[in-house]
Design an enzyme around this catalytic site. Structure first.
Site, mmCIF file in Angstrom:
data_model
loop_
_atom_site.group_PDB
_atom_site.id
_atom_site.type_symbol
_atom_site.label_atom_id
_atom_site.label_comp_id
_atom_site.label_asym_id
_atom_site.label_seq_id
_atom_site.Cartn_x
_atom_site.Cartn_y
_atom_site.Cartn_z
ATOM 1 N N LYS A 192 22.864 -44.875 -20.318
ATOM 2 C CA LYS A 192 21.687 -45.247 -19.534
ATOM 3 C C LYS A 192 20.847 -46.208 -20.354
ATOM 4 O O LYS A 192 20.179 -45.817 -21.308
ATOM 5 C CB LYS A 192 20.842 -44.026 -19.170
ATOM 6 N N THR A 247 10.051 -40.727 -30.631
ATOM 7 C CA THR A 247 10.153 -39.360 -31.136
ATOM 8 C C THR A 247 9.820 -38.341 -30.040
ATOM 9 O O THR A 247 10.479 -37.299 -29.929
ATOM 10 C CB THR A 247 9.229 -39.197 -32.358
ATOM 11 N N GLY A 250 12.821 -38.023 -27.912
ATOM 12 C CA GLY A 250 13.881 -37.398 -28.719
ATOM 13 C C GLY A 250 13.710 -35.886 -28.782
ATOM 14 O O GLY A 250 14.670 -35.114 -28.645
ATOM 15 N N GLU A 268 17.894 -40.957 -32.741
ATOM 16 C CA GLU A 268 17.348 -41.988 -33.643
ATOM 17 C C GLU A 268 15.983 -42.345 -33.099
ATOM 18 O O GLU A 268 15.883 -42.878 -31.991
ATOM 19 C CB GLU A 268 18.225 -43.255 -33.605
ATOM 20 N N CYS A 303 12.038 -50.451 -34.771
ATOM 21 C CA CYS A 303 11.827 -49.087 -35.262
ATOM 22 C C CYS A 303 11.515 -49.083 -36.756
ATOM 23 O O CYS A 303 10.781 -48.232 -37.243
ATOM 24 C CB CYS A 303 13.043 -48.227 -34.963
ATOM 25 N N GLU A 402 2.815 -44.860 -34.359
ATOM 26 C CA GLU A 402 3.691 -46.026 -34.189
ATOM 27 C C GLU A 402 3.127 -46.895 -33.061
ATOM 28 O O GLU A 402 2.975 -46.428 -31.936
ATOM 29 C CB GLU A 402 5.107 -45.564 -33.822
HETATM 30 P P1 NAD Z 1 11.495 -44.303 -25.015
HETATM 31 O O1 NAD Z 1 11.681 -43.054 -25.784
HETATM 32 O O2 NAD Z 1 10.343 -44.416 -24.110
HETATM 33 O O3 NAD Z 1 12.771 -44.592 -24.108
HETATM 34 C C1 NAD Z 1 14.073 -44.659 -24.664
HETATM 35 C C2 NAD Z 1 15.080 -44.317 -23.596
HETATM 36 O O4 NAD Z 1 14.864 -42.971 -23.203
HETATM 37 C C3 NAD Z 1 14.962 -45.163 -22.327
HETATM 38 O O5 NAD Z 1 16.257 -45.410 -21.817
HETATM 39 C C4 NAD Z 1 14.195 -44.241 -21.393
HETATM 40 O O6 NAD Z 1 14.462 -44.489 -20.030
HETATM 41 C C5 NAD Z 1 14.731 -42.886 -21.802
HETATM 42 N N1 NAD Z 1 13.834 -41.753 -21.479
HETATM 43 C C6 NAD Z 1 12.488 -41.755 -21.418
HETATM 44 N N2 NAD Z 1 12.045 -40.515 -21.069
HETATM 45 C C7 NAD Z 1 13.136 -39.735 -20.908
HETATM 46 C C8 NAD Z 1 13.343 -38.375 -20.545
HETATM 47 N N3 NAD Z 1 12.333 -37.552 -20.281
HETATM 48 N N4 NAD Z 1 14.611 -37.915 -20.489
HETATM 49 C C9 NAD Z 1 15.661 -38.718 -20.761
HETATM 50 N N5 NAD Z 1 15.536 -40.015 -21.096
HETATM 51 C C10 NAD Z 1 14.291 -40.523 -21.183
HETATM 52 O O7 NAD Z 1 11.518 -45.459 -26.110
HETATM 53 P P2 NAD Z 1 11.413 -47.020 -25.863
HETATM 54 O O8 NAD Z 1 9.994 -47.328 -25.518
HETATM 55 O O9 NAD Z 1 12.497 -47.497 -24.968
HETATM 56 O O10 NAD Z 1 11.751 -47.591 -27.325
HETATM 57 C C11 NAD Z 1 10.827 -47.614 -28.327
HETATM 58 C C12 NAD Z 1 11.036 -46.460 -29.285
HETATM 59 O O11 NAD Z 1 12.372 -46.479 -29.758
HETATM 60 C C13 NAD Z 1 10.180 -46.566 -30.517
HETATM 61 O O12 NAD Z 1 9.639 -45.312 -30.825
HETATM 62 C C14 NAD Z 1 11.154 -47.001 -31.597
HETATM 63 O O13 NAD Z 1 10.772 -46.675 -32.897
HETATM 64 C C15 NAD Z 1 12.397 -46.325 -31.175
HETATM 65 N N6 NAD Z 1 13.593 -46.969 -31.750
HETATM 66 C C16 NAD Z 1 14.255 -46.309 -32.748
HETATM 67 C C17 NAD Z 1 15.371 -46.892 -33.347
HETATM 68 C C18 NAD Z 1 16.129 -46.171 -34.431
HETATM 69 O O14 NAD Z 1 17.260 -46.544 -34.700
HETATM 70 N N7 NAD Z 1 15.563 -45.163 -35.068
HETATM 71 C C19 NAD Z 1 15.805 -48.146 -32.915
HETATM 72 C C20 NAD Z 1 15.112 -48.782 -31.899
HETATM 73 C C21 NAD Z 1 13.997 -48.171 -31.313
#
Ligand code: NAD
Length: 500
Positions: A192, A247, A250, A268, A303, A402
């Site tokens: 997804k 986070t 996650g 991650e 990130c 963040e």
């Molecule tokens: P997000 O957590 O909002 O969304 C990430 C994904 O999760 C999206 O596909 C979203 O649709 C899905 N999602 C959101 N809520 C959900 C739920 N309740 N159940 C299942 N899936 C759900 O993050 P974002 O805004 O897309 O990305 C930014 C974040 O990602 C930042 O915190 C960044 O640090 C992190 N990031 C981490 C890494 C790493 O390798 N550690 C790399 C890139 C980004």
């Protein structure tokens, strides 16, 4: 348009693009079962690029069923490793052939500069699939050290059906970090992409089919986290759940794994990475350029962004002046303009979030040394200036949370112990940097930093040969390198009685 070079070339190519906007299930592009769609909007100028299928529970069921069926059929899961290798190598060739198109999709969808999309995102995606394909038939099992009356074999088996949920900041590359090792080890996958950036992964689906990966092994569900994402995370027939994102999400996904079938779950997540500059850094000019690049690259939507700059007090003013100078040169421009140092933030929501943090920084008493405003190099787009706050205190909100935008917090320190204390005073632990010419201090501080990646005298080193991932609430498990295979395989011990 072959070999686009100018903004007009890229624009002409964009005007002729045919977008893939439907879900990809069991080898076919299909509408969502209930026919729903959502707008896919470009942050470059606010234009709607198309309507994308909005996958829901019924689509999750279809995709997981297709993945399970393909896994049980064994055409991929039980294929000889060399066959999977050759197929993935074919996929690498196809990605190379479509590199410009894929880069353009990233830029249109989430606003990053086209040069970065082409030379970083797509180039690294190619390396990720290529390296992993090359590695997959070089991983051996083990023979346990037994007595002569028995034989103990340790083998790896694919998990089965893997669900991958990925973010928007490097849409195809973050997908590749999951897809390459998942497919290499024989799993079937349902991915997804973020609702903010679904286009490149949807385009990849067609290339996956063309490469010869069997139907049902690779499925894409565009849609929202709380709908398609959560349904995947809670599904009783998904064996592995891999995630890159915030986070907060996650943590929710770890709960989903526990509430359902205890699927293997690897997260991650976010970061608030400290970049520590000591007065004895070998080259302060270089360190300042890297500090600016470390926070403003990709509009700060990284990130591992170097979002906390810890500077030894004796050089702080001089160093901040250099960083401000470097940041001033990184003003956002039209993302399709070759050489643009920064582009657009991903959407209005993210833009407002970043501006709210800037307002909070000022309200809490940090000193604005550069930027701080929304600007409009393109009408209707999402652009924020490179922003530097000086004299930030560790307890300020902008140095704890963040932001995921182009906002730097400069925090002064007086000695090594204090630098380490401030650096580690965070719930995150993704990356950290240390700049010093003193070898012992470099090792000492690197050892003391609670982070998955530490860079000495540069920022953001790394390639496919080394693992990437977080300590603390930056996540668990590792992407990249042979360590990534651990997330996608179960380890089996088989004992054979040789005594009779
Ligand atoms: P997000 O957590 O909002 O969304 C990430 C994904 O999760 C999206 O596909 C979203 O649709 C899905 N999602 C959101 N809520 C959900 C739920 N309740 N159940 C299942 N899936 C759900 O993050 P974002 O805004 O897309 O990305 C930014 C974040 O990602 C930042 O915190 C960044 O640090 C992190 N990031 C981490 C890494 C790493 O390798 N550690 C790399 C890139 C980004």
């Amino acid at each position: 348009m072959s070999n686009p070079r100018t903004r007009a070339d890229w624009q002409a190519m964009a005007d002729g693009l045919e977008l893939r906007t439907r879900a990809f299930i069991d080898g076919q592009y299909v509408d969502a079962a209930d026919g729903r769609t959502f707008d896919c909007t470009s942050p470059i100028d606010g234009r709607v690029l198309g309507q994308v299928a909005r996958a829901g529970q019924a689509d999750v069921e279809r995709a997981v069923r297709a993945a399970r069926r393909s896994f049980e059929a064994g055409h991929w899961s039980r294929a000889k490793p060399v066959k999977r290798k050759k197929t993935l190598q074919k996929l690498v060739q196809l990605i190379e052939q479509h590199a410009d198109e894929l880069a353009l999709l990233e830029t249109l969808d989430m606003g990053k500069p086209i040069d970065d999309a082409r030379n970083v995102d797509i180039a690294a995606t190619i390396r990720c699939f290529g390296w992993t394909a090359e590695a997959l038939d070089k991983v051996y099992g083990e023979v346990a050290p037994t007595g002569e009356d028995e034989l103990g074999l340790v083998t790896r088996e694919p998990l089965g059906v893997v669900a991958a949920i990925v973010p928007w900041n490097f849409p195809l590359l973050m997908a590749a970090w999951k897809l390459a090792p998942a497919l290499a080890t024989g799993n079937s996958v349902v991915i997804k992409p973020s609702e903010k950036s679904p286009l490149s992964v949807l385009r990849l689906a067609e290339l996956v089919a063309e490469a010869g990966i069997p139907e049902g092994v690779f499925n894409v569900l565009p849609g929202f986290g709380q709908e398609a994402g959560e349904a995947l995370a809670l599904h009783m027939d998904v064996d592995g759940l891999v995630f890159t994102g915030s986070t907060a999400v996650g943590k929710r996904l770890l709960q989903c794994a526990g509430l359902s079938n205890m699927k293997r779950a690897y997260m991650e997540c976010g970061g608030k990475s400290p970049n520590i500059v000591f007065a004895d850094a070998p080259d302060l000019a270089k360190a300042a350029e890297a500090a600016a690049m470390g926070i403003f690259y990709n509009q700060g939507e990284v990130c591992t962004a170097a979002s906390r700059l810890l500077v030894e007090r004796s050089i702080k003013d001089e160093f901040v002046a250099r960083v401000v100078e470097a940041g001033r040169k990184m003003q956002p421009r039209h993302p399709l303009e070759p050489g643009a140092p920064m582009g657009a933030l991903v959407d209005e929501t993210q833009t407002r979030r970043v501006l709210d943090y800037i307002a909070k920084g000022q309200a809490e008493g940090a000193k604005l040394a550069l930027g701080g405003n929304r600007i409009a190099p393109v009408d209707g787009g999402c652009y924020v200036e490179p922003t530097v706050f000086d004299d930030v205190r560790p307890e300020h909100t902008i140095s704890r949370e963040e932001i995921f935008g182009p906002v730097l917090s400069v925090i002064p320190f007086d000695d090594e112990a204090q630098a380490l204390k401030i650096a580690n005073d965070t719930e995150y632990g993704l990356a950290a940097g240390v700049w010093t010419a003193n070898l012992s201090r470099a090792h000492r501080v690197a050892r003391g930093l609670r982070a998955g990646s530490v860079w000495v005298n540069y920022w953001d080193g790394g390639d496919m040969t080394a693992p990437f991932g977080g300590y603390k609430q930056s996540g668990n498990g590792r992407d990249k390198s042979l360590h990534a295979f651990d997330k996608y395989t179960e380890v089996k011990a088989t004992w054979i009685n040789l005594a009779d």
